[in-house]
Design an enzyme around this catalytic site. Structure first.
Site, PDB file in Angstrom:
ATOM      1  N   GLU A 127       0.835  -1.215   0.000  1.00 32.14           N
ATOM      2  CA  GLU A 127       0.000   0.000   0.000  1.00 32.14           C
ATOM      3  C   GLU A 127       0.862   1.255   0.000  1.00 32.14           C
ATOM      4  OE1 GLU A 127      -2.769  -0.635  -1.048  1.00 32.14           O
ATOM      5  OE2 GLU A 127      -4.260  -1.022   0.458  1.00 32.14           O
ATOM      6  N   THR A 182      -6.168   7.315  -3.863  1.00 29.09           N
ATOM      7  CA  THR A 182      -6.094   7.234  -2.397  1.00 29.09           C
ATOM      8  C   THR A 182      -4.977   8.115  -1.861  1.00 29.09           C
ATOM      9  OG1 THR A 182      -7.066   5.036  -2.388  1.00 29.09           O
ATOM     10  CG2 THR A 182      -5.788   5.628  -0.456  1.00 29.09           C
TER      11      THR A 182
HETATM   12  N1  LIG Z   1      -1.244  -4.237  -8.192  1.00 29.00           N
HETATM   13  C1  LIG Z   1      -1.918  -3.078  -8.262  1.00 29.00           C
HETATM   14  N2  LIG Z   1      -3.252  -3.092  -8.440  1.00 29.00           N
HETATM   15  C2  LIG Z   1      -3.936  -1.922  -8.521  1.00 29.00           C
HETATM   16  N3  LIG Z   1      -3.382  -0.681  -8.452  1.00 29.00           N
HETATM   17  C3  LIG Z   1      -2.039  -0.657  -8.287  1.00 29.00           C
HETATM   18  C4  LIG Z   1      -1.262  -1.829  -8.158  1.00 29.00           C
HETATM   19  N4  LIG Z   1       0.019  -1.471  -7.966  1.00 29.00           N
HETATM   20  C5  LIG Z   1       0.040  -0.131  -7.966  1.00 29.00           C
HETATM   21  N5  LIG Z   1      -1.184   0.364  -8.191  1.00 29.00           N
HETATM   22  C6  LIG Z   1      -1.521   1.799  -8.262  1.00 29.00           C
HETATM   23  O1  LIG Z   1      -2.275   2.129  -7.108  1.00 29.00           O
HETATM   24  C7  LIG Z   1      -3.292   3.087  -7.426  1.00 29.00           C
HETATM   25  C8  LIG Z   1      -4.639   2.459  -7.044  1.00 29.00           C
HETATM   26  O2  LIG Z   1      -4.636   2.311  -5.686  1.00 29.00           O
HETATM   27  P1  LIG Z   1      -5.630   3.221  -4.786  1.00 29.00           P
HETATM   28  O3  LIG Z   1      -5.289   2.944  -3.383  1.00 29.00           O
HETATM   29  O4  LIG Z   1      -5.633   4.614  -5.274  1.00 29.00           O
HETATM   30  O5  LIG Z   1      -7.046   2.661  -5.108  1.00 29.00           O
HETATM   31  P2  LIG Z   1      -7.609   1.231  -4.783  1.00 29.00           P
HETATM   32  O6  LIG Z   1      -6.529   0.405  -4.121  1.00 29.00           O
HETATM   33  O7  LIG Z   1      -8.177   0.722  -6.019  1.00 29.00           O
HETATM   34  O8  LIG Z   1      -8.777   1.543  -3.786  1.00 29.00           O
HETATM   35  P3  LIG Z   1      -8.783   1.923  -2.243  1.00 29.00           P
HETATM   36  O9  LIG Z   1      -9.316   3.330  -2.174  1.00 29.00           O
HETATM   37  O10 LIG Z   1      -9.716   0.932  -1.650  1.00 29.00           O
HETATM   38  O11 LIG Z   1      -7.380   1.807  -1.744  1.00 29.00           O
HETATM   39  C9  LIG Z   1      -3.218   3.339  -8.918  1.00 29.00           C
HETATM   40  O12 LIG Z   1      -2.500   4.537  -9.123  1.00 29.00           O
HETATM   41  C10 LIG Z   1      -2.425   2.141  -9.433  1.00 29.00           C
HETATM   42  O13 LIG Z   1      -1.670   2.486 -10.569  1.00 29.00           O
HETATM   43  N1  LIG Z   2      -8.192   3.827   5.154  1.00 34.23           N
HETATM   44  C1  LIG Z   2      -7.811   4.054   3.762  1.00 34.23           C
HETATM   45  C2  LIG Z   2      -8.606   3.087   2.911  1.00 34.23           C
HETATM   46  C3  LIG Z   2      -8.362   3.211   1.449  1.00 34.23           C
HETATM   47  O1  LIG Z   2      -9.196   2.276   0.808  1.00 34.23           O
HETATM   48  C4  LIG Z   2      -8.117   5.488   3.383  1.00 34.23           C
HETATM   49  O2  LIG Z   2      -9.259   5.896   3.580  1.00 34.23           O
HETATM   50  O3  LIG Z   2      -7.223   6.212   2.946  1.00 34.23           O
END
Ligand SMILES: Nc1ncnc2c1ncn2[C@@H]1O[C@H](COP(=O)(O)OP(=O)(O)OP(=O)(O)O)[C@@H](O)[C@H]1O
Ligand SMILES: N[C@@H](CCO)C(=O)O
Length: 309
Positions: A127, A182
């Site tokens: 993350e 995020t």
């Molecule tokens: N294996 C992966 N799968 C998805 N996104 C990835 C991965 N590795 C890196 N990324 C990057 O992470 C970002 C997406 O993650 P982000 O935390 O923003 O959203 P999410 O994980 O889909 O949702 P959440 O809000 O629940 O965390 C994008 O910019 C993407 O390019």
């Molecule tokens: N706790 C995290 C979750 C992202 O899915 C945030 O709100 O930034």
């Protein structure tokens, strides 16, 4: 040698549980295959989704794998093949699920016998790659399944929350993957809050957790609120407030932002007028220039892994 793992999508925060609560659901899943390769110390990322980074340091699965191998003193080369099923940037724990599936597959590949808490610990590093912060909630839900509370991050401690109420999940998700969403959302958070606001949000959090355990719909409804993080991030999801009102007006158990959004989570049961929620929510999405998808889901189990050869 190779091993395979699959991890489900998740909705973190669940209202007042920022970086604490998260729910795994079977809306989508990522599947990862980990293979040993000739070149020592090399990590290669492959994916069916060309939009995610293939640089191991920038990919959640790659960074988590790199740190796990380093800490275990393993200098084997590894290929991580990510079959992305979870759209990213929507608040569905996409980066977290990839990280968890990779850690679980590598765990299987090298027979590391990681505990669930160790899998959360290493997945959190993933993350860091995707959002700039090793938040534990999405990955903990994808590891454990169900609804979890992260009770400590150093050391990592996670508890599954017993859920004694039958409900279904509706995800109202605007189309369009949002790069780095995020990361941006976390930069919008206040560094200080009033004590009165802290107490109010803690009452929501207590109500929510007790509502799940007691199977009390009213407590869950009362608990699925947040006046700190959801409010600070409102510009990211201007459609949310109206959709929440529609959900509650039509008998939903409760509604909140899924993770850092923009997906909206609705918990409902047979007393909910789901059709009206969908019709009226579509109007709201249209009014905000969004095309929204409706995904029905149930609470999912934790990560599954197997050795292939
Ligand atoms: N294996 C992966 N799968 C998805 N996104 C990835 C991965 N590795 C890196 N990324 C990057 O992470 C970002 C997406 O993650 P982000 O935390 O923003 O959203 P999410 O994980 O889909 O949702 P959440 O809000 O629940 O965390 C994008 O910019 C993407 O390019
Ligand atoms: N706790 C995290 C979750 C992202 O899915 C945030 O709100 O930034």
């Amino acid at each position: 040698m190779s091993a395979k793992a699959e991890a489900y999508s998740s909705s973190a925060n669940l209202g007042p549980g920022f970086d604490i609560l998260s729910m795994a659901h079977n809306a989508f899943k990522d599947i990862v295959i980990a293979r040993t390769i000739e070149e020592k110390g090399k990590i290669i990322i492959k994916s069916n989704n060309p939009k995610i980074p293939l640089d191991p340091e920038k990919n959640s699965a790659g960074l988590a794998t790199k740190i796990l191998l380093q800490e275990k003193g393993i200098d084997e080369g590894v290929e991580i093949e990510i079959n992305k099923g979870i759209p990213f940037g929507l608040g569905l724990g996409s980066s977290g699920a990839s990280s968890v599936a990779a850690i679980a597959a590598v765990n299987e590949l090298f027979e590391l016998k990681l505990t669930q808490e160790e899998m959360v610990k290493y997945s959190m590093f993933g993350e860091q790659a995707s959002s700039g912060s090793p938040h534990p909630d999405n990955v903990a839900a994808s590891v454990y399944g169900g609804i979890i509370a992260v009770t400590s991050v150093s050391p990592v401690k996670v508890e599954k929350i017993p859920v004694n109420l039958d409900f279904k999940i509706l995800l109202i998700s605007p189309q369009g993957e949002r790069e780095g969403k995020t990361k941006k959302a976390r930069e919008m958070l206040p560094s200080k809050i009033d004590l009165s606001l802290y107490v109010k949000n803690s009452r929501y959090l207590s109500s929510l957790i007790l509502g799940f355990i007691k199977g009390d719909k009213e407590l869950i409804k009362q608990g699925l609120n947040d006046e700190i993080v959801e409010v600070a991030r409102e510009p990211l999801y201007p459609h949310y407030k109206k959709i929440k009102e529609i959900a509650l007006k039509n008998g939903a158990i409760g509604s909140c932002v899924s993770g850092a959004g923009p997906t909206v989570l609705v918990l409902y049961d047979d007393n909910t007028n789901l059709d009206k929620i969908k019709v009226e929510s579509l109007e709201v999405c249209k009014a905000f220039g969004l095309t929204c998808n409706f995904i029905s889901a149930q609470i999912a189990g934790g990560v599954k892994s197997e050795r292939l050869n």
